[in-house]
Design a protein around this motif. Structure first.
Motif, short mmCIF file in Angstrom:
data_model
loop_
_atom_site.label_atom_id
_atom_site.label_comp_id
_atom_site.label_asym_id
_atom_site.label_seq_id
_atom_site.Cartn_x
_atom_site.Cartn_y
_atom_site.Cartn_z
N ILE A 47 0.84 -1.20 0.00
CA ILE A 47 0.00 0.00 0.00
C ILE A 47 0.87 1.25 0.00
O ILE A 47 0.63 2.19 -0.76
N LEU A 48 1.91 1.27 0.84
CA LEU A 48 2.77 2.45 0.90
C LEU A 48 3.64 2.59 -0.34
O LEU A 48 4.04 3.70 -0.68
N ASN A 55 -1.32 8.72 6.02
CA ASN A 55 -1.14 8.79 7.46
C ASN A 55 -1.55 7.46 8.07
O ASN A 55 -2.05 6.57 7.39
N GLN A 56 -1.30 7.32 9.35
CA GLN A 56 -1.54 6.05 10.03
C GLN A 56 -3.01 5.63 9.95
O GLN A 56 -3.31 4.46 9.72
N ARG A 57 -3.92 6.57 10.12
CA ARG A 57 -5.36 6.25 10.05
C ARG A 57 -5.73 5.75 8.66
O ARG A 57 -6.45 4.76 8.50
N GLN A 58 -5.22 6.41 7.62
CA GLN A 58 -5.51 5.99 6.25
C GLN A 58 -4.96 4.60 5.97
O GLN A 58 -5.63 3.79 5.34
N LEU A 59 -3.76 4.32 6.45
CA LEU A 59 -3.19 3.00 6.26
C LEU A 59 -4.03 1.95 6.99
O LEU A 59 -4.33 0.89 6.44
N GLY A 60 -4.46 2.27 8.21
CA GLY A 60 -5.33 1.35 8.95
C GLY A 60 -6.64 1.09 8.23
O GLY A 60 -7.12 -0.04 8.18
N ASP A 61 -7.20 2.15 7.62
CA ASP A 61 -8.44 1.98 6.85
C ASP A 61 -8.20 1.07 5.64
O ASP A 61 -9.03 0.21 5.34
N LYS A 92 -0.14 19.14 11.73
CA LYS A 92 1.03 19.00 12.59
C LYS A 92 0.82 18.00 13.73
O LYS A 92 1.77 17.58 14.37
N ARG A 93 -0.42 17.58 13.97
CA ARG A 93 -0.69 16.59 15.02
C ARG A 93 -0.50 15.17 14.48
O ARG A 93 -0.58 14.21 15.23
N SER A 94 -0.24 15.05 13.21
CA SER A 94 -0.18 13.75 12.57
C SER A 94 1.15 13.60 11.84
O SER A 94 1.95 14.52 11.77
N TYR A 95 1.38 12.43 11.32
CA TYR A 95 2.55 12.18 10.49
C TYR A 95 2.17 11.28 9.34
O TYR A 95 1.12 10.63 9.35
N VAL A 96 3.01 11.27 8.32
CA VAL A 96 2.78 10.47 7.14
C VAL A 96 3.85 9.39 7.05
O VAL A 96 4.92 9.51 7.65
N LEU A 97 3.54 8.34 6.31
CA LEU A 97 4.38 7.15 6.28
C LEU A 97 4.95 6.91 4.89
O LEU A 97 4.25 7.10 3.89
N PHE A 98 6.20 6.48 4.87
CA PHE A 98 6.90 6.19 3.62
C PHE A 98 7.74 4.93 3.80
O PHE A 98 8.19 4.64 4.90
#
Length: 145
Positions: A47-48, A55-61, A92-98
């Motif tokens: 997926i990534l 972000n973490q929520r999107q990946l979880g979804d 700024k409260r979140s982060y993105v994944l790579f």
């Protein structure tokens, strides 16, 4: 006495068959792919690769896992240098994944093995039956309204 797999009483329940199919998948995964990388971690890598910067929520979804599961999964994958977190410029409260370089390499190394799992699991099915099986499994995942 019949083997458990030959017992018609067990084979009439979809949940029992799905559980047993998942057990077979897990066994084939361990023998063909990896004892260190789970099928869910592999799916996260895929997926990534396709959608970097989720972000973490999107990946979880995308993976259809709950918040605590995705938090543990991401933490483990960061610890194992498969993915990295960066501040989300939009929130700024979140982060993105790579994927890291190691994550990309691991994905490339595992992909042919994952394809072998698919071949082993579906060896007794025709291409048409494989498509039908996937269609039916996807239909099981649609929530009732």
């Amino acid at each position: 006495m019949p083997k458990q797999s030959d017992d018609p009483a067990l084979s009439k329940f979809t949940g029992s068959l799905v559980r047993r199919a998942q057990q077979r998948h897990a066994a084939v995964w361990l023998s063909e792919v990896s004892a260190e990388i789970t099928s869910v971690q592999y799916a996260a890598l895929e997926i990534l690769q396709q959608t970097p910067g989720l972000n973490q929520r999107q990946l979880g979804d995308e993976l259809d896992v709950d918040r605590s599961t995705i938090a543990d999964l991401v933490a483990r994958m960061v610890r194992n240098d498969l993915i990295e977190r960066s501040d989300d410029p939009a929130d700024k409260r979140s982060y993105v994944l790579f994927l890291t370089a190691a994550g990309k390499k691991q994905l490339a190394n595992l992909r042919p093995r994952v394809e072998e799992v698919e071949r082993v699991l579906t060896a007794r099915l025709s291409p048409r039956e494989c498509m039908e099986l996937r269609r039916l499994l996807l239909a099981l995942m649609v929530p009732r309204e």
